[in-house]
Scaffold this active site. Structure first.
Site, PDB file in Angstrom:
ATOM      1  N   SER A  92      52.999  35.801  -4.690  1.00  0.00           N
ATOM      2  CA  SER A  92      53.736  35.272  -3.532  1.00  0.00           C
ATOM      3  C   SER A  92      55.094  35.854  -3.427  1.00  0.00           C
ATOM      4  CB  SER A  92      53.867  33.638  -3.578  1.00  0.00           C
ATOM      5  OG  SER A  92      54.511  33.405  -4.710  1.00  0.00           O
ATOM      6  N   SER A 141      55.796  39.518  -3.635  1.00  0.00           N
ATOM      7  CA  SER A 141      56.248  40.800  -3.471  1.00  0.00           C
ATOM      8  C   SER A 141      55.121  41.089  -2.491  1.00  0.00           C
ATOM      9  CB  SER A 141      56.362  41.662  -4.490  1.00  0.00           C
ATOM     10  OG  SER A 141      55.182  41.708  -5.274  1.00  0.00           O
ATOM     11  N   VAL A 194      46.932  39.918  -5.799  1.00  0.00           N
ATOM     12  CA  VAL A 194      47.461  40.077  -7.078  1.00  0.00           C
ATOM     13  C   VAL A 194      47.319  41.646  -7.381  1.00  0.00           C
ATOM     14  CG1 VAL A 194      47.197  39.560  -9.677  1.00  0.00           C
ATOM     15  CG2 VAL A 194      46.983  37.728  -8.073  1.00  0.00           C
ATOM     16  N   TYR A 211      42.028  46.884   0.870  1.00  0.00           N
ATOM     17  CA  TYR A 211      42.468  48.039   1.506  1.00  0.00           C
ATOM     18  C   TYR A 211      41.475  48.942   1.631  1.00  0.00           C
ATOM     19  CZ  TYR A 211      45.331  51.998   3.073  1.00  0.00           C
ATOM     20  OH  TYR A 211      45.971  53.039   3.618  1.00  0.00           O
ATOM     21  N   TYR A 237      41.893  56.360  -3.771  1.00  0.00           N
ATOM     22  CA  TYR A 237      41.645  55.061  -3.667  1.00  0.00           C
ATOM     23  C   TYR A 237      40.060  54.448  -3.418  1.00  0.00           C
ATOM     24  CZ  TYR A 237      43.764  50.614  -2.715  1.00  0.00           C
ATOM     25  OH  TYR A 237      44.226  49.290  -2.682  1.00  0.00           O
TER      26      TYR A 237
END
Length: 392
Positions: free
Chosen positions: A49, A51, A139, A227, A237
């Site tokens: 919570s 960042s 996270v 993402y 990625y």
């Protein structure tokens, strides 16, 4: 009291100190962008919570729908030599915001992967509300100690199958430098460890622990943030070791979605975060994306507000064919990606400051630590010994 003048000392995208007043103002600026709706008494648990998207989700939930609940993060306190981490100061200000809004929101500073943390948080939920309506899992950690076997797993940012070379953005004395960075191929063990850190195992343990204590309210929903991104960043990625972990996260949603649990992943758009700025190529890509879109680039607080609208039923779900919430359609629109690709291919060291919005990106990185925030006097001393929020 310990007031100091804090300067942005560091190298690249890493700073040694953070600015307490700047971090506090960031929280207020984010909250000011959220239009308030009539609150329903909803209780939420946000893991991560302090960042990035986890912070945005916490602030959006508080400012728009007046949620109660718990935020979990792992931050460092101030010392005689260094300030606290930026997330420490942002959490303190978020707690003040919650109090002003008349909400009961507690913050736990502990390792989210630890069973002792789960016990502490579940005890608090049982005592205060007897259950939660929503769990948001956000996270981003470089390593994880599994409390069940004591093993430490380390995540890797590597390619899968074949090595890859990408353009990447760096800064030297505030000036943009265009680099070519080689990405090594991950071993099977490195992929497995990355999945252990960034995949869905710990998310599942949180849901299972809550369920085992009877702390899931009727209609409970949980969302893990993920993402996909562009083909430009795909080899490092989505098709890389991180992508393998994200795929595991999405598979976990399918296994959790039973017995009255609504579990989904939320595909968010690109953003400047402390986690993303460390990945080769991402900084350049986001700089180009902002150059193409300008204010059309949807920020984490805008996306988090849209997420809460869907979680609360205020707006319909925007799902893809795999059942994932899509908050990234603006980024992956064909015309946007075509424009970004053209800029990517045209980028050289000679024109990088023109084809990419490098000044904006560098300022956004500094804002992660509380610097370059309007209305903050960086020549004035600021209090660094800010306490972690105490429970009401």
């Amino acid at each position: 009291m310990s007031e100091r003048v804090i300067k942005p000392l560091g190298r690249g995208f890493l700073f040694l100190d953070s600015h307490p007043a700047g971090c506090a103002q960031v929280v207020r600026d984010l909250a000011g962008q959220v239009e308030r709706r009539t609150p329903e008494r909803r209780v939420a648990l946000v893991i991560g919570s302090s960042s990035g998207y986890g912070l945005a989700a916490t602030i959006a939930g508080l400012a728009r729908y007046g949620i109660d609940g718990v935020g979990v993060s792992f931050e460092k306190a101030p010392t005689a030599r260094r300030t606290a981490t930026a997330g420490w100061y942002r959490t303190a200000e978020t707690a003040a915001l919650a109090s002003e809004l008349g909400r009961e929101f507690h913050f736990v500073n502990a390792d989210a992967f630890a069973d002792t943390t789960k016990t502490e948080v579940l005890d608090l939920i049982a005592e205060r509300w007897s259950g939660i309506d929503h769990l948001i899992y956000s996270v981003a950690a470089p390593r994880r100690v599994d409390p069940r076997n004591g093993e430490t797993y380390q995540s890797a940012i590597k390619a899968i199958g074949a090595p890859h070379t990408t353009k990447s953005l760096a800064f030297e004395d505030g000036q943009p430098i265009l680099q070519e960075v080689g990405i090594e191929v991950a071993t099977d063990d490195e992929i497995a460890q990355t999945i252990k850190v960034m995949g869905g195992e710990d998310w599942a343990r949180w849901v299972e622990a809550l369920s085992g204590r009877g702390l899931l309210k009727p209609g409970f929903s949980t969302v893990a943030l993920t993402y996909i991104g562009s083909e430009l960043t795909g080899p490092i990625y989505r098709q890389g070791s991180i992508g393998a972990a994200k795929a595991d996260l999405e598979q976990t949603a399918l296994t959790l979605g039973k017995d009255g649990v609504q579990a989904m992943t939320s595909v968010n758009g690109a953003a400047v975060t402390q986690a993303s700025s460390a990945i080769p190529g991402i900084g350049l890509y986001v700089s180009l994306l902002h150059k193409v879109l300008g204010d059309g680039l949807q920020t984490p607080i805008q996306q988090s507000t849209a997420l809460w609208d869907q979680l609360t039923g205020d707006t319909p779900w925007d799902l893809d064919e795999e059942g994932r919430i899509r908050l990234d359609r603006w980024e992956l629109a064909e015309e946007v990606q075509a424009a970004v690709r053209a800029q990517w291919e045209a980028a050289t060291q000679g024109n990088i400051a023109d084809v990419a919005d490098t000044a904006w990106f560098f300022a956004e990185v500094r804002r992660l630590y509380g610097f370059d925030v309007p209305e903050v006097d960086y020549e004035a001393p600021t209090e660094v010994d800010v306490s972690w929020p105490t429970r009401a």
